[in-house]
Design an enzyme around this catalytic site. Sequence first.
Site, PDB file in Angstrom:
ATOM      1  CG  LEU A 147      -1.653   1.309   1.512  1.00  0.00           C
ATOM      2  CD1 LEU A 147      -2.601   1.666   0.377  1.00  0.00           C
ATOM      3  CD2 LEU A 147      -2.405   1.209   2.841  1.00  0.00           C
ATOM      4  CE1 TYR A 275      -7.787   2.587   6.238  1.00  0.00           C
ATOM      5  CE2 TYR A 275      -9.408   2.397   7.994  1.00  0.00           C
ATOM      6  CZ  TYR A 275      -8.105   2.272   7.544  1.00  0.00           C
ATOM      7  OH  TYR A 275      -7.118   1.848   8.391  1.00  0.00           O
ATOM      8  CG  HIS A 432     -10.508  -1.007   7.160  1.00  0.00           C
ATOM      9  ND1 HIS A 432      -9.450  -1.060   8.047  1.00  0.00           N
ATOM     10  CD2 HIS A 432      -9.955  -0.906   5.920  1.00  0.00           C
ATOM     11  CE1 HIS A 432      -8.315  -0.986   7.371  1.00  0.00           C
ATOM     12  NE2 HIS A 432      -8.590  -0.899   6.088  1.00  0.00           N
ATOM     13  NE  ARG A 457      -2.677   1.899  11.846  1.00  0.00           N
ATOM     14  CZ  ARG A 457      -2.772   2.052  10.523  1.00  0.00           C
ATOM     15  NH1 ARG A 457      -3.965   2.108   9.953  1.00  0.00           N
ATOM     16  NH2 ARG A 457      -1.694   2.137   9.769  1.00  0.00           N
ATOM     17  CG  HIS A 483     -19.448  -0.692  18.399  1.00  0.00           C
ATOM     18  ND1 HIS A 483     -18.726  -1.870  18.372  1.00  0.00           N
ATOM     19  CD2 HIS A 483     -18.756   0.173  17.620  1.00  0.00           C
ATOM     20  CE1 HIS A 483     -17.660  -1.718  17.608  1.00  0.00           C
ATOM     21  NE2 HIS A 483     -17.657  -0.481  17.136  1.00  0.00           N
TER      22      HIS A 483
END
Length: 749
Positions: A147, A275, A432, A457, A483
Amino acid sequence: MKIKKVKYIKTLQAALLLLLMSSLHAQEHPSLILTKQGVKEIRSQLGKVPLFDASLVETKAEVDAEIALGIIIPLPKGFSGGSAHERHKNNYQVLEKAGVLYQLLGDEKYGIYVRDMLLGYAKMYPTLPLHPEKISYARGKLFWQALNDANWLVYASQAYDCVYDFISPANRSIIEKDLFRPFADFISVGSPQFFNRVHNHSTWGNVAVGMIGIVLRDNQLIDRALYGLKEDGLAAGMKDNDGGFVKKEGQKAGFLANLDEPFSPDGYYTEGAYYQRYAMYPFLTFAQALQNNKPDLKIFDYKNKVLLKSVYALLNLTKTNGEFFPLNDAQKGMSYYSNELVSAVDIAYLYAGKDPSLLTIAKQQGRVQLNNSGMAVALGIKNNLEKPFVKKSIDLSDGSDGKQGGVAIIRSKMKEDELTLVLKYASQGLSHGHYDKLSFSFYNNSTDVLQDYGLSRFVNIEQKGGGNYLKENASWAKQTIAHNTVVQNETSHFGGNFETGSKFASEKYLYDVSNPKVQIISANENNAYPGTTIQRTMALIAQDGFEKPFLLDIIQLDSKTVNQFDLPFYYLGQLMSTNFAYETPNNLETLGKANGYQHLWKAGTAILTVDNAKVSWLNEGSFYTLTSITQPNDEFFFVRIGANDPNFNLRNDPGFIFRKKNVQKATFVSVLETHGNYSPVSEVALNSYSCIANLKIIYEDANYIGIQIKSISGVETVFILSTENNKSNQKHHLIIDSKTYEWTGPYYK
């Protein structure tokens, strides 16, 4: 006979001349983003357009500092955030800027810098093995993942295009033979598991190959970029040693497939806003290049102008301050002030009819791209053409056909204040995605009231796992309990299985924001737990007797078996009070052993005996109270994130959980109030208590649910939802406690 031969020769010579002229025109540089005519137009405006000039000065100072530092091309090693990684990243960013400066300013020092940098990489690249770090499914050569190699090529191709004519043919031959062509082959045919799929990674790869293909006028590379690798190019190497992706028969790939599949007709990108923001740079940059070089493709019209729609979708997927809602894997704090969105807004302005509302966003961003789209924006701002960009309530569909659920955003504005509800009923979101069907987050202006955790992250911080995803992303952030949505039997939706989750999306039942005083979203989830149906209905209601609109939340569950249901709420700030007694332990224990529960400390417990359980907290100057209907023996837990986290990778955020045990059918009803304020300067608390005197279910059967909310001031609010018939013209008649309710449409208020 001789006359005919002479005529033939002259005709052939003319044809060859035309071909040569056509070839020379085709080889014109720059032609990717900047063009010769575009450069001429920009130069004529230099010194006259403040925002563009300021952006140019800033860029020049940055590149001049790098030139003074000298060219540094280290041997590849380490992960994101490491010195080698960051140097190569910095190199490609500065390369592109130096190329632009060469075109706009005509100073050869920028051409020399780009030439020498590319020659340095051309000398090193043929000697490089795969990157020494082995954790990626597709390793790069300059970086630990392909990537980032693709990132490098996207930027470097623009730099090369800008200085192409400055570099001698001999040096161009070296750069193309030893660097660009093997580089393009490596990230495509050499990495099919990376290149030939639908994903933001592959978009970068497709665009990298396409961009350099245009610069080199290599139609094979351009075709490869647009349509992916052909089957005959995938005979070998389809699965790398890291367990990469294997292309399935008939599967689409390439840039156009990455436009077709992840984007909904509304411009929502299935991986989520974080993203989508990251992918917008390659999507729109390559679109510009295609528009300049393949105008017949009409790329900005593709899929009903989906690329331009996507910019508006992204801008709407933000809080008041421009930060993106952290759907799926997302680092909180990312906003439309990022470089990708500066680029996106500029390009959308130029190619979407010069919408003056985009100028307001660009003005807030405070900088523009150094190309024609940036100049267009800067001129628009100079001429005071901007109009407000108004974020309204919007329902963004998910899926290539718009039939894979979606994300509903409901906004209620009061003068300078704004409350925002985000309900996610979307598809899995590719790799993701999180297992969080019917989850929500709620914001008071830009303050998180009930938050989505985002990802685990620390992007580009080497000390934290090389800047990569931490193991807690899978064990916590992706799990359902992380969540604000229902969890059955302490297991995540779809068992936390990606393949299963990817097959299903929630179904919208109702979205109606036509009445600004009652804005509603309702959706069903029938696959997260086999044999269990979930319907969640949320309404933002403005009502007399309440300082601000309140949020009504109704969850109805129906299962074929007896289960335990947990409903978590993750708040930020300081607990103020509850209206029930709870116990706090001397020694902390975890709430559970797996599926995210192992990361929750059990900070307080209660067996509820009240009809309404109230929890109040203070955050950033505002008070919040959640009032919930409870049944005898419902359990309650105060929790705090951070258990089983030896490296302190998780934030220690608080939350609370309502639990119902041993039930087949269950209904959770809550009302969230935003009220009052506290100033640490005046030390005065105003309106710090809940306005709700009583909250109860006044009716519930297979077709309707009715909720009554009584305020302390005596105002009574009744909300009734038709849970099985959402037709707007359907008439309803219902008797509740001897009172008749008649209405038309899905709900009564």
